[in-house]
Design a protein around this motif. Structure first.
Motif, PDB file in Angstrom:
ATOM      1  N   TYR A  79      63.648 -16.613  14.239  1.00 34.77           N
ATOM      2  CA  TYR A  79      62.701 -16.363  14.829  1.00 34.77           C
ATOM      3  C   TYR A  79      62.248 -14.799  15.109  1.00 34.77           C
ATOM      4  O   TYR A  79      61.396 -14.219  14.823  1.00 34.77           O
ATOM      5  CB  TYR A  79      62.821 -17.025  16.438  1.00 34.77           C
ATOM      6  CG  TYR A  79      61.761 -16.563  17.228  1.00 34.77           C
ATOM      7  CD1 TYR A  79      60.284 -17.263  17.432  1.00 34.77           C
ATOM      8  CD2 TYR A  79      61.940 -15.592  18.343  1.00 34.77           C
ATOM      9  CE1 TYR A  79      59.650 -16.905  18.161  1.00 34.77           C
ATOM     10  CE2 TYR A  79      60.993 -15.001  19.161  1.00 34.77           C
ATOM     11  CZ  TYR A  79      59.578 -15.678  19.036  1.00 34.77           C
ATOM     12  OH  TYR A  79      58.755 -15.285  19.833  1.00 34.77           O
ATOM     13  N   THR A  82      61.601 -13.252  11.578  1.00 39.95           N
ATOM     14  CA  THR A  82      60.157 -13.557  11.355  1.00 39.95           C
ATOM     15  C   THR A  82      59.093 -12.789  12.334  1.00 39.95           C
ATOM     16  O   THR A  82      58.076 -12.073  11.935  1.00 39.95           O
ATOM     17  CB  THR A  82      59.913 -14.939  11.489  1.00 39.95           C
ATOM     18  OG1 THR A  82      60.615 -15.819  10.771  1.00 39.95           O
ATOM     19  CG2 THR A  82      58.236 -15.630  11.272  1.00 39.95           C
ATOM     20  N   GLU A 104      52.419 -17.992  16.464  1.00 37.40           N
ATOM     21  CA  GLU A 104      53.756 -17.288  17.066  1.00 37.40           C
ATOM     22  C   GLU A 104      54.005 -18.074  18.289  1.00 37.40           C
ATOM     23  O   GLU A 104      55.030 -18.287  19.006  1.00 37.40           O
ATOM     24  CB  GLU A 104      53.473 -15.870  17.288  1.00 37.40           C
ATOM     25  CG  GLU A 104      54.876 -15.131  17.502  1.00 37.40           C
ATOM     26  CD  GLU A 104      54.941 -13.694  17.349  1.00 37.40           C
ATOM     27  OE1 GLU A 104      54.951 -12.913  18.364  1.00 37.40           O
ATOM     28  OE2 GLU A 104      54.701 -13.346  16.388  1.00 37.40           O
ATOM     29  N   THR A 107      55.399 -21.100  18.068  1.00 34.40           N
ATOM     30  CA  THR A 107      56.871 -21.092  17.570  1.00 34.40           C
ATOM     31  C   THR A 107      57.591 -20.869  18.491  1.00 34.40           C
ATOM     32  O   THR A 107      58.879 -21.060  18.843  1.00 34.40           O
ATOM     33  CB  THR A 107      56.838 -19.751  16.586  1.00 34.40           C
ATOM     34  OG1 THR A 107      56.063 -20.119  15.543  1.00 34.40           O
ATOM     35  CG2 THR A 107      58.062 -19.811  16.018  1.00 34.40           C
ATOM     36  N   VAL A 111      60.661 -23.069  19.374  1.00 35.97           N
ATOM     37  CA  VAL A 111      62.231 -22.541  19.283  1.00 35.97           C
ATOM     38  C   VAL A 111      62.885 -22.963  20.873  1.00 35.97           C
ATOM     39  O   VAL A 111      64.024 -23.268  20.796  1.00 35.97           O
ATOM     40  CB  VAL A 111      62.141 -20.956  19.234  1.00 35.97           C
ATOM     41  CG1 VAL A 111      63.650 -20.266  19.600  1.00 35.97           C
ATOM     42  CG2 VAL A 111      61.839 -20.624  17.742  1.00 35.97           C
TER      43      VAL A 111
END
Length: 766
Positions: A79, A82, A104, A107, A111
């Motif tokens: 993470y 990226t 994002e 994400t 996560v």
């Protein structure tokens, strides 16, 4: 072991939270909570590791904990990297950043969910460990036996037990056993010296358990590990307890009540009355040896001490006459050990957990990659490709996408018809180590500069790693952007013209730099050297107009090699100002001038100097006070050098001199420090590789003088037939008078020379 895996992950997560906090926005709190949970669980994994053989349940639980730790690092690091790759300056970066905001956000949620799931798994494992009796409830509530954030590291401990058959130490074992079994002065203490990981402890274990040693030292053997924190009292007590006979086991409690003086006295008495062997493993400091040696008698004893140390000064202080310098394994033994330890496939072995490491080894000429299903190994962290030179292997670009978590990628002897490294190497955002050693790759994508975690980049292309081979390597679509590789520790075989480094940027973590240069990249080479302020090992190969000024070099440089630089100006005035230089190698026309001078006060820490194939060198002057720490000097193929510098007589630290040139042996007589009977140095080794001029050793009285104060250890003369007689003569040295011994040695050398001349005569006649 699981505890070491989890400990390593905790450390790396701590670094990640500190260094990449800006890229963990939205998940940093959860990541910190996960780190705390992993810190807690590692306190109990040591017991679990030790009990893996009790049941399949414990073994599987330990494997699950290792997988969980790796998964935690992979999720959080992926993470952060990226997000970091999307942030930056420039219109393209901004547009890419805006386009990924929504993705994002998703994400972050994903996560966070994965971290919560891992915390639940840790909680379940704790519960399982508690039910199995590995963790006590009181310990859990207390948060473990050590601090959450700073688990106390245990002192390293070694034991004399041999678990398996070691590889590659048979010759070392025989040499050490022979030394320990000698009943002569000067062999009371023997040392094994070498860098960490070479196998010093393993070799000491082999000596300790050797039947010849056990039979000879019938008074008992003791093994003690010293490590970095030496405590003299526990060490002495442990030695005393080990040397006590079984009939006196009741004395063990009394020993602890003795004063230091009584304990030392008893230890000395035991070693003087009996033949004992004491092994002191892993001594780090001179002070530790100076304290411990009080308990070891020097005279009136047949007992021996064997110590191991990674510090040369410690090993030499104990006894400079008997220091066994442990070398690295050769290629055959190294591969055998690797196969035995890392990739030994046994039918009884069952893979537990996810496959994290894969080694591809081919001993035939077949394509070793063909048929491997990489999609079955999505969690790989290490991939080693180790075929013999020759067979063709081909990585498709899509294959790199299948192991995006890999940290180590070793593509040794990697060959394919396209001779390109796939562009999708950029997908390996976690990559720390990349080696193309021995491969035929000649095109490397510039996107390799985006691998911001990369620490080692080895570009030793081709089977011989010649300087010329790198002339064919080039970067696709531009230059390698070093400014992105801020974590780089090792950079090997790079050409300055193929890289791009901003004037403001410095490689602050780089420690090893090997530069292959050409005449058009002199300025780039100087900029690269100046941009590496902490480099410790530096190799410069190919043409250099002029060396950078001393202040442009890193002050930390300890090892420097110059090859084919064709310097016209004497490099010594610059190099002798490097304050920490210990090893200097001038090879293959690195200097093409005639005169070279080492000045007073220069090279304060230099220990090893090699002058190899400097065919233009005629005069070499060494001033008094130069190279005050020099221990080893090698001169090879410097055909026009008129004489060995007389100033070497002032270098009282010189221990080993190797001269490998014909017609130069008589010039040793120009070095008074090597021939003076009153020399107080302990000159250990003189190696002369010349078959025709052996009689000229007679110019070195110190090699045959019985009254010389030095302790000369080895005279190596490479002759074929009769020179072993010198060794036989030396054994009779104590019975013969000095004059008789000198005459015998000279007669033997003269006879060897005559036989060599006669043999050459008959070969000519034939």
């Amino acid at each position: 072991m699981a505890v070491s895996v989890v400990s390593g992950v905790v450390t790396r997560l701590s670094d990640l939270l500190a260094q990449e906090a800006i890229y963990l926005y939205g998940v940093s709190d959860k990541a910190h909570e996960l780190q705390i949970e992993l810190t807690r669980i590692q306190c109990f994994l040591k017991d679990a590791d030790a009990r893996q053989n009790e049941s399949a349940f414990v073994k599987n639980s330990v494997a699950e904990m290792k997988d969980l730790a790796y998964d935690a690092e992979d999720v959080i690091a992926t993470y952060a990297l990226t997000v970091a790759s999307r942030k930056g300056r420039g219109i393209q970066k901004v547009l890419k950043r805006c386009a990924c905001i929504l993705g994002e956000g998703i994400t972050v949620h994903q996560v966070g969910s994965k971290i919560d799931a891992m915390k639940t798994r840790i909680s379940n494992l704790k519960q399982s460990f508690q039910e199995y009796g590995i963790i006590r409830e009181s310990t859990i509530q207390a948060g473990g036996p050590s601090s959450l954030n700073e688990p106390q590291p245990e002192q390293r401990k070694t034991y004399p037990y041999l678990d398996d058959d070691p590889v590659g130490f048979n010759n070392d074992l025989d040499k050490l056993v022979e030394i320990l079994l000698k009943e002569e002065e000067g062999t009371r203490v023997a040392s094994i010296y070498g860098m960490g990981g070479l196998g010093k402890t393993t070799l000491a274990r082999m000596v300790y358990n050797d039947p010849r040693v056990k039979q000879y030292f019938n008074g008992g053997c003791a093994w003690v590990c010293i490590s970095q924190q030496c405590q003299k009292r526990p060490v002495w007590e442990e030695i005393m307890i080990n040397l006590l006979p079984q009939s006196q086991n009741d004395q063990k409690e009394k020993i602890k009540g003795w004063s230091d003086g009584d304990l030392i006295k008893k230890l000395r008495e035991v070693q003087q009355k009996q033949k004992c062997l004491v092994v002191l493993d892993d001594i780090w400091k001179i002070e530790d040896w100076n304290i411990l040696c009080e308990a070891f008698p020097v005279n009136d004893t047949r007992s021996k001490i064997l110590l191991t140390s990674r510090k040369n000064d410690v090993a030499s202080l104990a006894n400079p006459r008997v220091v066994h310098n442990l070398e690295c394994l050769n290629e055959v033994n190294g591969l055998e050990l690797f196969e035995k330890k890392a990739i030994s496939w046994r039918s009884a072995t069952v893979q537990i957990g996810k496959v994290r490491r894969l080694a591809i080894i081919s001993k035939s000429g077949e394509n070793s990659i063909k048929g491997i299903k990489f999609n079955e190994y999505p969690y790989l962290r290490s991939l080693l490709h180790l075929p013999p030179p020759g067979p063709e292997s081909y990585f498709k670009e899509s294959r790199f996408k299948k192991f995006k978590l890999v940290r180590v990628l070793h593509l040794e002897n990697f060959n394919n018809h396209q001779r390109k490294l796939p562009k999708d190497i950029r997908c390996l955002i976690h990559l720390r180590y990349l080696s193309l050693k021995g491969s035929t790759i000649n095109e490397v994508p510039s996107s390799i500069g985006n691998l911001r975690c990369l620490e080692t980049l080895d570009l030793r292309i081709g089977q011989r790693y010649d300087c010329s081979l790198l002339d064919y390597i080039h970067l696709i679509c531009g230059k390698l952007e070093l400014a992105n590789l801020s974590y780089l520790h090792t950079l090997v075989n790079v050409q300055p013209k193929t890289i791009q480094i901003p004037t403001w940027f410095e490689l602050n973590r780089l420690r090893v730099l090997k530069v292959r240069n050409n005449k058009r990249a002199h300025d780039a080479m100087q900029m690269l050297i100046s941009g590496c302020p902490l480099v410790e090992k530096l190799n410069l190969c190919s043409l250099v107009k002029k060396l950078p000024e001393a202040h442009q070099f890193s002050p930390n440089i300890a090892k420097l090699t110059l090859e084919l630089t064709h310097l016209k100006e004497d490099p010594m005035p610059t190099l002798e100002k490097l304050p920490n230089l210990k090893i200097l190698r001038l090879r293959y026309d690195s200097f093409v001038g005639k005169d070279m001078v080492c000045s007073e006060g220069g090279f304060p820490l230099l220990q090893y100097l090699l002058l190899q194939t400097l065919v233009s060198l005629e005069e070499w002057r060494v001033e008094e006070g130069a190279m005050p720490s020099l221990c080893h000097l090698t001169i090879e193929h410097c055909y026009n050098l008129k004489s060995i510098p007389d100033g070497l007589r002032f270098v009282t630290t010189l221990r080993e001199l190797e001269i490998n040139d014909e017609d130069r042996l008589h010039e040793v007589k120009h070095v008074p420090s090597l021939v003076s009977e009153n020399c107080d140095r302990e000159f250990q080794k003189l190696k002369i590789d010349d078959e025709d001029r052996l009689h000229e050793v007679k110019h070195v009285p110190s090699l045959v003088s019985e009254n010389c104060d030095r302790e000369f250890q080895e005279l190596k003369i490479d002759d074929e037939d009769r020179l072993h007689e010198i060794r036989n003569n030396s054994r009779r040295k104590m019975q013969a008078s000095q004059d008789e011994f000198v005459e015998e040695c000279l007669r033997t050398l003269a006879q060897a020379e005559r036989q060599s001349i006669e043999a050459e005569h008959w070969r000519t006649c034939e």
